[in-house]
Design a protein around this motif. Structure first.
Motif, PDB file in Angstrom:
ATOM      1  N   THR A  60      52.598  19.588 -77.455  1.00  0.00           N
ATOM      2  CA  THR A  60      53.483  19.320 -77.919  1.00  0.00           C
ATOM      3  C   THR A  60      53.136  19.958 -79.568  1.00  0.00           C
ATOM      4  N   ASP A  61      54.089  20.411 -80.437  1.00  0.00           N
ATOM      5  CA  ASP A  61      53.645  21.472 -81.708  1.00  0.00           C
ATOM      6  C   ASP A  61      53.274  21.121 -82.451  1.00  0.00           C
ATOM      7  N   GLY A  62      52.132  19.893 -82.973  1.00  0.00           N
ATOM      8  CA  GLY A  62      51.797  18.974 -83.710  1.00  0.00           C
ATOM      9  C   GLY A  62      50.651  18.853 -83.252  1.00  0.00           C
ATOM     10  N   THR A  63      49.589  18.042 -83.851  1.00  0.00           N
ATOM     11  CA  THR A  63      48.175  17.796 -82.971  1.00  0.00           C
ATOM     12  C   THR A  63      47.675  16.427 -84.022  1.00  0.00           C
ATOM     13  N   GLU A  64      47.829  15.304 -83.043  1.00  0.00           N
ATOM     14  CA  GLU A  64      47.369  14.391 -83.589  1.00  0.00           C
ATOM     15  C   GLU A  64      46.698  12.965 -82.515  1.00  0.00           C
ATOM     16  N   ASN A  65      45.084  12.793 -82.493  1.00  0.00           N
ATOM     17  CA  ASN A  65      44.777  12.109 -81.259  1.00  0.00           C
ATOM     18  C   ASN A  65      43.062  12.447 -82.243  1.00  0.00           C
ATOM     19  N   LEU A  66      42.270  11.825 -81.585  1.00  0.00           N
ATOM     20  CA  LEU A  66      40.658  10.895 -82.155  1.00  0.00           C
ATOM     21  C   LEU A  66      40.156  12.638 -82.269  1.00  0.00           C
ATOM     22  N   MET A  67      40.284  13.303 -81.346  1.00  0.00           N
ATOM     23  CA  MET A  67      39.675  14.966 -81.824  1.00  0.00           C
ATOM     24  C   MET A  67      40.273  15.918 -82.065  1.00  0.00           C
ATOM     25  N   ASP A  68      41.587  16.029 -83.392  1.00  0.00           N
ATOM     26  CA  ASP A  68      41.834  16.352 -83.581  1.00  0.00           C
ATOM     27  C   ASP A  68      41.143  17.878 -84.220  1.00  0.00           C
ATOM     28  N   GLY A  69      40.536  17.888 -84.478  1.00  0.00           N
ATOM     29  CA  GLY A  69      39.126  18.749 -85.579  1.00  0.00           C
ATOM     30  C   GLY A  69      38.862  19.501 -84.483  1.00  0.00           C
ATOM     31  N   GLU A  70      38.424  19.851 -83.087  1.00  0.00           N
ATOM     32  CA  GLU A  70      38.392  20.477 -81.975  1.00  0.00           C
ATOM     33  C   GLU A  70      39.237  21.238 -81.846  1.00  0.00           C
ATOM     34  N   GLU A  71      39.042  22.789 -81.220  1.00  0.00           N
ATOM     35  CA  GLU A  71      39.984  23.880 -80.967  1.00  0.00           C
ATOM     36  C   GLU A  71      41.011  23.525 -79.923  1.00  0.00           C
ATOM     37  N   HIS A  75      47.026  20.356 -80.149  1.00  0.00           N
ATOM     38  CA  HIS A  75      47.988  20.543 -79.678  1.00  0.00           C
ATOM     39  C   HIS A  75      48.438  19.424 -78.446  1.00  0.00           C
ATOM     40  N   ILE A  76      47.773  18.440 -78.735  1.00  0.00           N
ATOM     41  CA  ILE A  76      47.485  17.210 -77.696  1.00  0.00           C
ATOM     42  C   ILE A  76      48.602  15.892 -79.230  1.00  0.00           C
ATOM     43  N   THR A  77      48.813  15.072 -78.598  1.00  0.00           N
ATOM     44  CA  THR A  77      49.353  14.345 -79.791  1.00  0.00           C
ATOM     45  C   THR A  77      49.666  12.542 -78.931  1.00  0.00           C
ATOM     46  N   VAL A  78      49.234  11.793 -79.590  1.00  0.00           N
ATOM     47  CA  VAL A  78      49.034  10.656 -78.771  1.00  0.00           C
ATOM     48  C   VAL A  78      49.940   9.654 -79.712  1.00  0.00           C
ATOM     49  N   SER A 101      57.727  23.601 -79.071  1.00  0.00           N
ATOM     50  CA  SER A 101      57.983  25.469 -78.896  1.00  0.00           C
ATOM     51  C   SER A 101      56.962  26.050 -78.505  1.00  0.00           C
ATOM     52  N   THR A 102      55.826  24.970 -78.298  1.00  0.00           N
ATOM     53  CA  THR A 102      54.351  26.050 -78.110  1.00  0.00           C
ATOM     54  C   THR A 102      54.218  25.609 -76.774  1.00  0.00           C
ATOM     55  N   GLU A 103      52.836  26.741 -76.173  1.00  0.00           N
ATOM     56  CA  GLU A 103      53.227  26.728 -74.698  1.00  0.00           C
ATOM     57  C   GLU A 103      51.465  26.270 -74.690  1.00  0.00           C
ATOM     58  N   ALA A 104      50.883  26.584 -75.271  1.00  0.00           N
ATOM     59  CA  ALA A 104      48.752  25.786 -75.934  1.00  0.00           C
ATOM     60  C   ALA A 104      48.824  24.905 -75.697  1.00  0.00           C
ATOM     61  N   GLY A 105      48.076  24.184 -74.556  1.00  0.00           N
ATOM     62  CA  GLY A 105      47.768  22.292 -75.078  1.00  0.00           C
ATOM     63  C   GLY A 105      46.479  22.832 -73.416  1.00  0.00           C
ATOM     64  N   ASP A 106      45.610  22.384 -73.840  1.00  0.00           N
ATOM     65  CA  ASP A 106      44.815  22.213 -72.323  1.00  0.00           C
ATOM     66  C   ASP A 106      45.279  21.104 -71.628  1.00  0.00           C
ATOM     67  N   ALA A 137      51.690  22.099 -65.184  1.00  0.00           N
ATOM     68  CA  ALA A 137      50.810  23.623 -65.322  1.00  0.00           C
ATOM     69  C   ALA A 137      50.201  24.742 -65.104  1.00  0.00           C
ATOM     70  N   ARG A 138      50.805  25.174 -66.758  1.00  0.00           N
ATOM     71  CA  ARG A 138      51.516  26.392 -66.362  1.00  0.00           C
ATOM     72  C   ARG A 138      50.027  27.544 -68.225  1.00  0.00           C
ATOM     73  N   SER A 139      49.988  26.400 -68.242  1.00  0.00           N
ATOM     74  CA  SER A 139      49.445  26.748 -69.071  1.00  0.00           C
ATOM     75  C   SER A 139      47.698  26.974 -69.392  1.00  0.00           C
ATOM     76  N   ALA A 140      47.272  27.504 -69.622  1.00  0.00           N
ATOM     77  CA  ALA A 140      45.846  27.500 -69.380  1.00  0.00           C
ATOM     78  C   ALA A 140      44.902  26.719 -69.437  1.00  0.00           C
ATOM     79  N   MET A 141      43.635  26.304 -69.187  1.00  0.00           N
ATOM     80  CA  MET A 141      42.825  25.071 -68.546  1.00  0.00           C
ATOM     81  C   MET A 141      41.402  25.427 -68.368  1.00  0.00           C
ATOM     82  N   GLN A 142      40.588  24.403 -69.591  1.00  0.00           N
ATOM     83  CA  GLN A 142      39.561  24.380 -69.559  1.00  0.00           C
ATOM     84  C   GLN A 142      39.062  24.101 -67.864  1.00  0.00           C
TER      85      GLN A 142
END
Length: 731
Positions: A60-71, A75-78, A101-106, A137-142
């Motif tokens: 997602t464009d924004g970030t809102e989750n319990l661990m949104d302080g970590e890189e 781009h993960i929103t609950v 509008s983003t491709e980032a997100g694990d 599955a078209r973005s980088a995954m850890q």
């Protein structure tokens, strides 16, 4: 009680999901949302507080989750916390689950967030836990820490379902050509994760294709009766049989979802409708409103009933009375018979609960048409070995003797007794008795029909050959046609056609499909019904081709001819010409010039003694609309006289018939106004008492005969549906 469920849906909203792949007309995101909306709307429709659902947006464009302080968790929103899902949350998700509008997100990090949501909400309680990941599955995954994630999923008994856009699936028979390297690597990693944690890995195409297959709702059985099945009186005789049993429903009728009546709250402004409370004006909670206090500016419709009695001293001749002041009356013919509350005990038949066998009947003498209820099964109480042995002995005795037991059943105190038949059922690992309600003598209706193989004349002569009886050629042709329509081998691989387990109720599941679609797309037309619901509504094409020869033979033997359609919209002077008499004498013209009937051709007056035939003659000779209106007006006046001078209801039959003929003729002429004007005036005079006093019975006969206004669906220029219904209501 239904089991508890907790499901978290992870939905990929990355910019790549906005593409249209492999020739599809819709974007990958819209295609994926078909599956998500189906699951979410099903959860909302269940209305269970124990069915929890959460939604996590990935990339997602924004970030809102319990661990949104970590890189790693950017781009993960609950979007929806784990809890009961209702319509307001569903509308909110409709606005938020859009392509970003983003491709980032694990995706792996999103899995960790989903696991935390389930653990925090469910704790150690007994829940069916599930995570559904939908991505391209078209973005980088850890993928370095998949081992710990697998262990956590197994530890907390969380089922993992991974559905991918254009993922390869050998079982489904799909493989994407020229797959992107990053996508292939991520797809392999997710596949391995599902194998390690016993999850489900599949392609989205299969999941979307299976949405049309109705899902069977699991129902936990609840006993409808717990007591003893007796043979004889155990209170008086030691030899009587008494078995501790439990009775469960075997089959249940599934009803379509019912509608509720609501009105727009008058105290709400137009812009406040989406955030209105469900509390009604008097502080009472609206029935059927959402439990969280939102109901879209709607209030439940409440029914108020008033009772009126005749009172000459009251205004209008009637006064209101309370329900408590009324007494019950039982209809006996056309008379109301009053029975006071103190005498109500006379009408009650005192019973106490019991399940008593009163006799036995040969299996071959029992007819299936005697079944009057759904089936129930009878088993022994759990853990009672003595009862299990006794019931098993009874079941085997009935089975070996090819007999059924007949029992008297009273479910609870003071309820009417029922007579049921008990049929044995023996399977390798299960034994039970099936029970079905039997009719009493008053429930059986005997009808006599004339024989189909002979004709009996009035004099008693029996005819074997008659125009209404089929000949040998027709019987043979029909027999061959029936044999050729055999469905037992038309199924897949020569099996049975329309297997019950694959046949679904079109009404039940079509209504559910439309409701779910309208909940997500309120302004769009309903989709077409699923093919699985309509495939058995028409005969198979191969069967039609196979039976064409036999059908043609039946048509020839029966001399079947096509009936021409009924002519509609006869116009003035354009009707079918009457047959010309051999004497060339126009009798109709002579009658029209009769001085007793008005003298002129179009000034003819309808004679009340021969009103209906003469009305038809006037309609046939009408040349313009005023002629039709004049004919209807004359017949309307005659009908009013029939009602006005009727002694009791002696003239009502002629009046109703005249009204019916006028309605049919004007319907064929496509001139609804001419008839509607007459019947409106007639209604006003009847209900107003202008036709000789109280004539409500006549208007009742008009309503029963459905002789109200001509509607627009029947002919051009007719009244609306709602106006037609309101017109027939008695005031």
């Amino acid at each position: 009680m239904a089991s508890k469920e907790a499901t978290v849906y992870i939905v990929d909203c990355g910019s790549t999901m906005g593409e249209r792949s492999n020739g599809r007309q819709q974007t990958n995101h819209d295609w994926a949302m078909e599956y998500i909306w189906d699951k979410l709307t099903s959860t909302v429709a269940n209305g269970r507080k124990t069915a929890l659902a959460g939604v996590v947006g990935l990339r997602t464009d924004g970030t809102e989750n319990l661990m949104d302080g970590e890189e790693d968790y950017a781009h993960i929103t609950v979007l929806q916390e784990l809890g009961q899902l209702l319509m307001p949350q569903l509308r909110k998700l409709r606005e938020e689950l859009v392509v970003s509008s983003t491709e980032a997100g694990d995706a792996i990090s999103a899995l960790v967030i989903a696991i935390q949501m389930i653990v925090a909400t469910c704790k150690k309680l007994q829940y069916q836990r599930r995570i559904v990941l939908l991505t391209d599955a078209r973005s980088a995954m850890q993928a370095d820490d998949l081992g710990n994630i697998t262990a956590k999923l197994k530890e907390d008994n969380i089922d993992l379902v991974v559905l991918g856009v254009d993922f390869d699936d050998a079982d489904y028979g799909y493989k994407e050509e020229s797959k992107d390297a990053t996508k292939a690597e991520n797809e392999a990693a997710l596949n391995q994760l599902c194998e390690d944690c016993n999850g489900v890995f599949g392609t989205l195409a299969q999941a979307v294709d299976e949405l049309g297959i109705p899902r069977v709702k699991p129902v936990k059985p609840v006993p409808s009766y717990r007591s003893m099945l007796t043979l004889g009186n155990p209170e008086e005789y030691e030899t009587a049989l008494a078995i501790d049993i439990e009775r469960y429903p075997k089959t249940m009728r599934a009803s379509a979802q019912s509608a509720s009546k609501f009105v727009i709250r008058s105290d709400m402004a137009a812009g406040e409708a989406t955030q209105s409370t469900q509390t009604m004006g008097n502080g009472e909670e609206a029935e059927g409103a959402a439990p969280n206090g939102t109901n879209d500016g709607l209030a439940a419709v409440k029914t108020a009933r008033t009772y009126l009695v005749n009172d000459e001293d009251a205004p209008g001749g009637k006064k209101d009375v309370d329900r408590d002041e009324l007494s019950k009356g039982y209809e006996y013919g056309r008379t109301a018979v009053h029975i006071s509350e103190s005498d109500q005990n006379v009408t009650l038949y005192e019973t106490k609960p019991g399940f008593d066998i009163i006799g036995f009947v040969d299996k071959n003498q029992y007819e299936r048409y005697l079944d009057m209820s759904r089936s129930n099964l009878i088993v022994t109480q759990r853990g009672n070995e003595k009862a299990s042995m006794a019931l098993s002995s009874l079941i085997h005795a009935l089975y070996e003797l090819e007999s059924y037991a007949v029992a008297r059943f009273v479910r609870k105190e003071m309820t009417e007794p029922r007579i049921v038949v008990l049929a044995p059922n023996i399977e390798p690992d299960f034994e039970c008795l099936y029970d079905l309600e039997l009719p009493f003598a008053e429930d059986v209706r005997g009808y006599r029909f004339p024989p189909l193989d002979r004709v009996v004349t009035v004099s008693g002569k029996i005819l074997k050959v008659h125009r209404n009886l089929p000949n040998e050629e027709l019987l043979d042709a029909m027999s061959e046609l029936v044999d050729s329509m055999d469905l037992s081998t038309l199924g897949e691989e020569g099996g049975e056609y329309a297997v019950p387990d694959e046949t679904y109720s079109p009404m039940l599941h079509r209504i559910a499909q439309v409701i779910k679609h309208r909940a997500i797309h309120p302004n769009e037309a309903p989709p077409a019904p699923y093919e699985i619901l309509t495939r058995f509504s028409r005969p198979p094409d191969n069967l039609i081709a196979k039976t064409q020869r036999e059908l043609d033979r039946v048509i020839k033997a029966a001399d079947v001819k096509k009936v021409p359609p009924k002519a509609r919209a006869r116009r003035y002077g354009r009707g079918k010409e009457a047959p010309k008499p051999l004497s060339d004498l126009d009798v109709g013209a002579l009658l029209a010039l009769d001085p007793k009937r008005g003298g002129g051709k179009l000034k003819r007056k309808i004679d009340p003694q021969n009103a209906i035939p003469e009305f038809k003659q006037l309609v046939q000779r009408a040349e313009d609309l005023p002629d039709l209106q004049d004919a209807c007006g004359q017949l309307g006046a005659v009908i009013e006289d029939w009602v006005r001078f009727s002694v009791g209801d002696s003239g009502y039959g002629r009046a109703v018939e005249g009204l019916r003929v006028m309605r049919e003729e004007m319907g064929e002429m496509e001139e609804a106004g001419a008839y509607n004007d007459v019947v409106k005036g007639l209604r006003e005079k009847v209900l107003g008492g202008a036709l000789g006093g109280e004539r409500a019975l006549f208007w009742y006969k008009v309503r029963v005969g459905r002789l109200g206004l001509l509607l627009g669906s029947e002919c051009e220029g007719g009244a609306g549906e709602e106006e037609g219904r309101e017109f027939l209501r008695a005031k």
